[in-house]
Design an enzyme around this catalytic site. Structure first.
Site, PDB file in Angstrom:
ATOM      1  N   ASP A 119       0.848  -1.189   0.000  1.00  0.00           N
ATOM      2  CA  ASP A 119       0.000   0.000   0.000  1.00  0.00           C
ATOM      3  C   ASP A 119       0.890   1.247   0.000  1.00  0.00           C
ATOM      4  OD1 ASP A 119      -3.034   0.859   0.625  1.00  0.00           O
ATOM      5  OD2 ASP A 119      -1.662   2.214   1.683  1.00  0.00           O
ATOM      6  N   ASN A 153      -3.100  12.988  -3.375  1.00  0.00           N
ATOM      7  CA  ASN A 153      -4.233  13.369  -4.220  1.00  0.00           C
ATOM      8  C   ASN A 153      -4.838  14.694  -3.774  1.00  0.00           C
ATOM      9  OD1 ASN A 153      -4.520  11.549  -6.325  1.00  0.00           O
ATOM     10  ND2 ASN A 153      -5.676  10.070  -5.111  1.00  0.00           N
ATOM     11  N   HIS A 160      -5.452  14.786  -8.664  1.00  0.00           N
ATOM     12  CA  HIS A 160      -5.527  13.399  -9.116  1.00  0.00           C
ATOM     13  C   HIS A 160      -4.559  13.102 -10.261  1.00  0.00           C
ATOM     14  CE1 HIS A 160      -8.865  12.105  -6.609  1.00  0.00           C
ATOM     15  NE2 HIS A 160      -9.418  13.293  -6.819  1.00  0.00           N
ATOM     16  N   ASP A 166      -2.140  10.000 -10.218  1.00  0.00           N
ATOM     17  CA  ASP A 166      -2.006   8.998 -11.278  1.00  0.00           C
ATOM     18  C   ASP A 166      -0.545   8.827 -11.682  1.00  0.00           C
ATOM     19  OD1 ASP A 166      -4.716   8.690 -11.240  1.00  0.00           O
ATOM     20  OD2 ASP A 166      -5.090   9.859 -13.058  1.00  0.00           O
ATOM     21  N   GLU A 174      -4.670   2.383  -4.381  1.00  0.00           N
ATOM     22  CA  GLU A 174      -3.213   2.455  -4.249  1.00  0.00           C
ATOM     23  C   GLU A 174      -2.639   1.168  -3.654  1.00  0.00           C
ATOM     24  OE1 GLU A 174      -4.870   4.328  -0.421  1.00  0.00           O
ATOM     25  OE2 GLU A 174      -5.448   4.084  -2.518  1.00  0.00           O
TER      26      GLU A 174
END
Length: 371
Positions: A244, A252, A257, A261, A287
């Site tokens: 994770d 974010n 975002h 990404d 994630e």
């Protein structure tokens, strides 16, 4: 049976392409044999001259044998398949013209063989080649008919020869034009088949690959795990790790975002560069990532994750502040003998939770694996 197989290999060879060409040659020879049988029947009925008929039979037999040699030894002659097809078609048209001249009252029936030859060409040659052969057949038969009616008008009346030639020319031109249409149809079918194949491949990729990270998705990973579970031999080692990315929600929220990404893409690239040949990494959700390490003891699996952590820490992600470091937490579990991967994943998930509770940026072994 072995002797027959060896004989077939001797006659037809072992190459599939060569065998296919010789099968076509054999089909042509069967047609020759049928025509020879009918021609001999004409001779027996007094409709054809015996000497001329025997000469045509000998000519056809020699030609068939010559083409067998050319095809069988094509590795030496290196003739293109269409060159062989054109040569055989031209030879067959010569035989058809010869048969026309010696068949007496049945000569009009011989014209069907010329049309059959052109029909065969529709499947083996390009439309232009078929059209050229049709033109050659029309010219050759036209010259033959003109010579016959000029030198023997009693047996070959000019009007009859003229009308017969007209019917033949119409049939050959029509067949050649149909060849062009069939070629277009085959090309369209081939193109549609390629497009369908590409579409199916795209669907397959979309169904198995995560578009953002280019890693396999959760659905496909479950299939991989099922396959590995069936393959896994008793006593063989395999490990599962749940990974994770730390504080991804904050990335974010702070950078947007698009930058999030970019973090996921950079992480997947760095992670894949750290894996062994048979390791499989999948995007498990958001994630979170799942790593399967087949045939790996816990020590080797941990070394892979540590190498991955170093690469991830060294990543430069577009959009992040200078010095902003990305890390991850991981839970690692060794799959026990007879244990399902689902249970191993559950244990790895608990170890991941412990890693987060302990402050993140660390690898925690499942409780049963801790020495």
């Amino acid at each position: 049976m072995n002797a027959l197989r060896r004989l077939a290999t001797l006659l037809y060879g072992a190459d599939p392409g060569l065998r296919r060409m010789l099968h076509y040659w054999a089909a042509t020879c069967i047609l020759y044999v049928i025509c020879i049988g009918l021609l001999m029947l004409q001779v027996e009925q007094g409709l054809s001259d015996p000497d001329a008929a025997h000469g045509l039979v000998a000519f056809g037999a020699c030609g068939a044998f010559a083409f067998y040699v050319l095809i069988r030894a094509n590795a030496v002659f290196k003739l293109a398949s269409d060159q062989l097809a054109v040569s055989q078609a031209a030879f067959s048209l010569i035989c058809a013209v010869w048969a026309y001249t010696i068949s007496g009252p049945l000569r009009a029936a011989m014209l069907t063989m010329a049309v059959v030859v052109i029909v065969f060409c529709m499947f083996a040659l390009r439309p232009r080649q078929t059209l050229m052969l049709s033109a050659a057949a029309i010219v050759g038969m036209g010259v033959t008919m003109w010579w016959l009616q000029a030198h023997d008008p009693v047996r070959f009346p000019p009007a009859t020869e003229f009308l017969t030639f007209g019917y033949l020319a119409g049939a050959l031109v029509s067949t050649a034009l149909l060849s062009g249409e069939m070629s277009k149809l085959r090309a369209r079918t081939k193109r549609q088949k390629a497009e369908l194949s590409d579409a199916l491949e795209t669907i397959k990729v979309l169904a198995t690959v995560d578009e953002l990270t280019s890693l396999i998705n959760r659905r496909h990973m479950n299939q991989v795990l099922e396959t590995e579970e069936r393959r896994h031999a008793p006593g063989a080692e395999a490990c599962i790790a749940l990974i994770d990315i730390d504080f991804f929600k904050q990335v974010n929220d702070r950078y947007g975002h698009a930058t999030g990404d970019a973090v996921l893409r950079c992480f997947s690239a760095a992670a894949r560069a750290s894996l062994r040949a048979n390791d499989v990494l999948a995007r498990w959700g958001g994630e979170e990532f799942l790593l399967m390490l087949p045939d790996a003891p816990v020590e080797d699996a941990r070394a892979v994750l540590e190498r991955m952590a170093e690469r991830v820490a060294a990543m430069v992600v577009p959009g992040l502040d200078d010095g902003q470091r990305i890390s991850f937490s991981a839970g690692l579990a060794r799959r026990r003998s007879g244990e399902s991967f689902a249970d191993a994943i559950n244990r790895a998930d608990k170890a991941l939770y412990q890693a987060k509770e302990a402050g993140r940026d660390r690898i925690v072994l499942a409780e049963a694996e801790v020495p």
